[in-house]
Design a protein around this motif. Structure first.
Motif, PDB file in Angstrom:
ATOM      1  N   GLN A  25       0.829  -1.206   0.000  1.00 16.27           N
ATOM      2  CA  GLN A  25       0.000   0.000   0.000  1.00 16.27           C
ATOM      3  C   GLN A  25       0.866   1.260   0.000  1.00 16.27           C
ATOM      4  O   GLN A  25       0.576   2.222  -0.717  1.00 16.27           O
ATOM      5  N   ARG A  26       1.946   1.250   0.798  1.00 16.54           N
ATOM      6  CA  ARG A  26       2.864   2.396   0.822  1.00 16.54           C
ATOM      7  C   ARG A  26       3.515   2.577  -0.553  1.00 16.54           C
ATOM      8  O   ARG A  26       3.624   3.693  -1.074  1.00 16.54           O
ATOM      9  N   GLU A  27       3.926   1.462  -1.138  1.00 20.02           N
ATOM     10  CA  GLU A  27       4.554   1.499  -2.464  1.00 20.02           C
ATOM     11  C   GLU A  27       3.574   2.046  -3.513  1.00 20.02           C
ATOM     12  O   GLU A  27       3.922   2.881  -4.347  1.00 20.02           O
ATOM     13  N   ALA A  28       2.323   1.583  -3.437  1.00 22.11           N
ATOM     14  CA  ALA A  28       1.303   2.057  -4.375  1.00 22.11           C
ATOM     15  C   ALA A  28       1.039   3.540  -4.157  1.00 22.11           C
ATOM     16  O   ALA A  28       0.910   4.313  -5.117  1.00 22.11           O
ATOM     17  N   SER A  29       0.971   3.945  -2.895  1.00 15.77           N
ATOM     18  CA  SER A  29       0.744   5.352  -2.571  1.00 15.77           C
ATOM     19  C   SER A  29       1.903   6.209  -3.086  1.00 15.77           C
ATOM     20  O   SER A  29       1.692   7.291  -3.649  1.00 15.77           O
ATOM     21  N   ASP A  30       3.138   5.722  -2.894  1.00 10.81           N
ATOM     22  CA  ASP A  30       4.310   6.443  -3.399  1.00 10.81           C
ATOM     23  C   ASP A  30       4.267   6.540  -4.925  1.00 10.81           C
ATOM     24  O   ASP A  30       4.601   7.580  -5.504  1.00 10.81           O
TER      25      ASP A  30
END
Length: 112
Positions: A25-30
């Protein structure tokens, strides 16, 4: 005890999956933020491009206006020069006519 072990393994696996899910999720958000940043940068470049195009067109228009002004001034000079030449031609014609009259008068005087 085996059931407790299986439950503990399952809870451990779920915790690992949760961590992996949060990392994704963090990677997608980034990635979304990076894409939005790139889109914003692309929009900035487009605005800069349009601004440069408008400035260039404005400069061309100003140059054309200046050239038109120069051409009009040159036309005015040519008109004035033409008027001056016409006046000189008229004056020369009048002098010629006067000289012809004088010559004719003198010829008549010499015949008499």
């Amino acid at each position: 005890a085996t059931l407790e072990k299986a439950l503990a393994d399952l809870q451990s696996e779920m915790a690992a999956l949760r961590e992996k899910n949060e990392a994704l999720q963090r990677e997608a958000s980034d990635a979304v933020a990076a894409r939005a940043g790139k889109e914003l940068e692309a929009e900035k470049l487009q605005v800069e491009f349009e601004g440069n195009r408008v400035s260039m067109e404005k400069g061309l228009l100003e140059a054309a206006r200046a050239r038109d002004g120069d051409l009009e001034a040159e036309r005015q000079q040519h008109r004035e020069a033409l008027e001056h030449l016409q006046q000189e031609v008229q004056s020369a014609g009048a002098q010629r006519d006067e000289a012809l009259q004088t010559v004719r008068y003198e010829q008549r005087q010499s015949k008499e």
